[in-house]
Motif scaffolding. Structure first.
Motif, short mmCIF file in Angstrom:
data_model
loop_
_atom_site.label_atom_id
_atom_site.label_comp_id
_atom_site.label_asym_id
_atom_site.label_seq_id
_atom_site.Cartn_x
_atom_site.Cartn_y
_atom_site.Cartn_z
N GLY A 254 -8.31 10.72 3.60
CA GLY A 254 -7.94 9.24 4.10
C GLY A 254 -7.00 8.63 2.49
O GLY A 254 -7.11 7.43 3.75
N LYS A 255 -6.83 9.36 1.38
CA LYS A 255 -6.17 8.68 0.96
C LYS A 255 -5.07 8.19 1.33
O LYS A 255 -4.22 6.69 0.77
N THR A 256 -3.92 9.25 1.64
CA THR A 256 -2.36 8.77 2.32
C THR A 256 -2.25 8.14 3.85
O THR A 256 -2.09 6.65 3.44
N TYR A 257 -3.80 8.11 3.98
CA TYR A 257 -3.67 7.27 5.50
C TYR A 257 -4.12 6.25 5.32
O TYR A 257 -3.20 4.58 6.17
N LEU A 258 -5.15 5.84 4.40
CA LEU A 258 -5.67 4.71 4.41
C LEU A 258 -4.53 3.39 3.62
O LEU A 258 -4.58 2.54 4.16
N ALA A 259 -4.01 4.16 2.76
CA ALA A 259 -2.88 3.38 2.04
C ALA A 259 -1.45 3.11 3.02
O ALA A 259 -1.30 1.56 3.21
N VAL A 260 -0.68 4.31 3.52
CA VAL A 260 -0.35 3.79 4.76
C VAL A 260 -0.69 2.41 5.89
O VAL A 260 0.13 1.56 6.41
N ALA A 261 -1.83 2.38 5.88
CA ALA A 261 -1.94 1.93 6.96
C ALA A 261 -2.36 0.55 6.12
O ALA A 261 -1.89 -0.25 7.36
N VAL A 262 -3.17 0.07 5.24
CA VAL A 262 -2.53 -1.06 4.94
C VAL A 262 -1.80 -1.56 4.40
O VAL A 262 -1.21 -2.57 4.29
#
Length: 325
Positions: free
Chosen positions: A145-153
């Motif tokens: 979830g590194k990229t997924y969570l970063a894009v969500a933020v």
């Protein structure tokens, strides 16, 4: 209220309508909990009877109560929510677990399309660091979830007015195979490399809004090479697959940080696709910047993988093989 016997634990839920949602369609939520813990859960009016070993009964009760509290707060219960409750319970009960308890309740990221919640403590700490630091690194295996969570933020900060635009980038490096010359214009050539970033954005923004934002350049998705010479101000900037950036590219990218911006660097040190003998910029950045205040480093392991359960097993198998002399 709970009543325990040698073979059964009864858990009572005051709101029968919420209990229906807790059980899920065709009791699929109960089936998921049963299969994970080896228990049997039977519904009796507004009670659930849990049959099984005492420890498994207690864990099932805790998961059910946590999910019911979500419903009382007006939130939904999905397979991902059940998975998160099990992961959190495992992290909190593990003898070697080091858990930082955050004030202010659950960590949540609101986007236009969905509410995103971390599933593990490492993900929770990562999301906190993204909100608290101007430069953050997320390092770990695929599927955590590194990229997924970063894009969500990034989407959250954009819709709340904290930044004016979102800029997503990654090195255009082939993953161990030569793709040859791709047809079309520059966008057609680089879009296959950028597709995971488009996929994440599509999860958080309605299609028409995302298309308009891309057209207006409030959302930019571009290869790392296109970042040279720019100053990225008032933006949320993500560099994905940073293990494939060279040392010079990493330095170039990090020095693009402008006023009012946030920058996130994500990567997996075990999946470097650079030519033999070329140093990874992610490794160098980790070594050189680790002690600088206001730069956070967040690490993930196979237990943080939130894709198919087999992905975690595959990662662990490769890690064990790499450790074998």
């Amino acid at each position: 209220m709970t009543t325990d016997t040698l073979s059964e634990a009864l858990v009572e839920f005051p709101d029968n309508r919420l209990l229906i949602d807790l059980c899920g369609e065709y009791d699929r939520n109960l089936t998921e909990i049963e299969s994970r813990l080896g228990v049997q859960i039977l519904r009796r009016g507004n009670q659930l009877a849990i049959h099984g070993e005492p420890d498994a009964q207690e864990e099932a009760r805790e998961v059910l109560m946590a999910l019911y509290q979500r419903l009382e707060q007006g939130r939904s219960v999905s397979h991902g929510d059940i998975d998160r409750e099990f992961r959190m319970a495992l992290d909190e009960s593990g003898p070697d677990a080091q858990i930082e308890m955050f004030e202010g309740g659950p960590v949540e990221i609101k986007t236009r399309k969905k509410l995103v919640e971390p599933r593990t403590d490492a993900q929770k700490a990562y999301v906190r660091s993204l909100f608290e630091n101007e430069l953050a690194f997320g390092i770990g295996p695929a599927g955590t979830g590194k990229t997924y969570l970063a894009v969500a933020v990034g989407v959250n900060m954009f819709i709340t007015g904290q930044v004016d635009r979102i800029i997503l980038s990654r090195p255009a490096v082939e993953a161990g195979e030569k793709l040859g010359y791709l047809p079309g214009d520059m966008k057609d050539k680089v879009d296959p490399y950028m597709q995971p970033l488009y996929d994440a954005l599509n999860d958080f923004l309605p299609g028409k809004q995302l298309a308009r934002m891309i057209e207006e350049k409030t959302v930019e998705i571009a290869p790392l090479a296109f970042m040279r010479g720019r100053t990225l101000s008032n933006a949320f900037v993500v560099l994905d697959e940073a293990q494939n950036a060279t040392s010079m590219q990493m330095k170039m990218f990090l020095t693009r940080l402008g006023e009012g911006s946030r920058m996130v660097i994500t990567g997996d040190r075990t999946q470097i696709d650079l030519p033999r003998g070329v140093a990874s910029g992610l490794r160098d950045a980790e070594r050189l910047l680790n002690n600088i205040p206001k730069i956070s480093f967040n690490y993930f392991t196979a237990k943080d993988v939130v894709r198919h359960p087999l992905v975690a097993a595959i990662i662990e198998a490769y890690e064990k093989d790499a450790e074998t002399p």
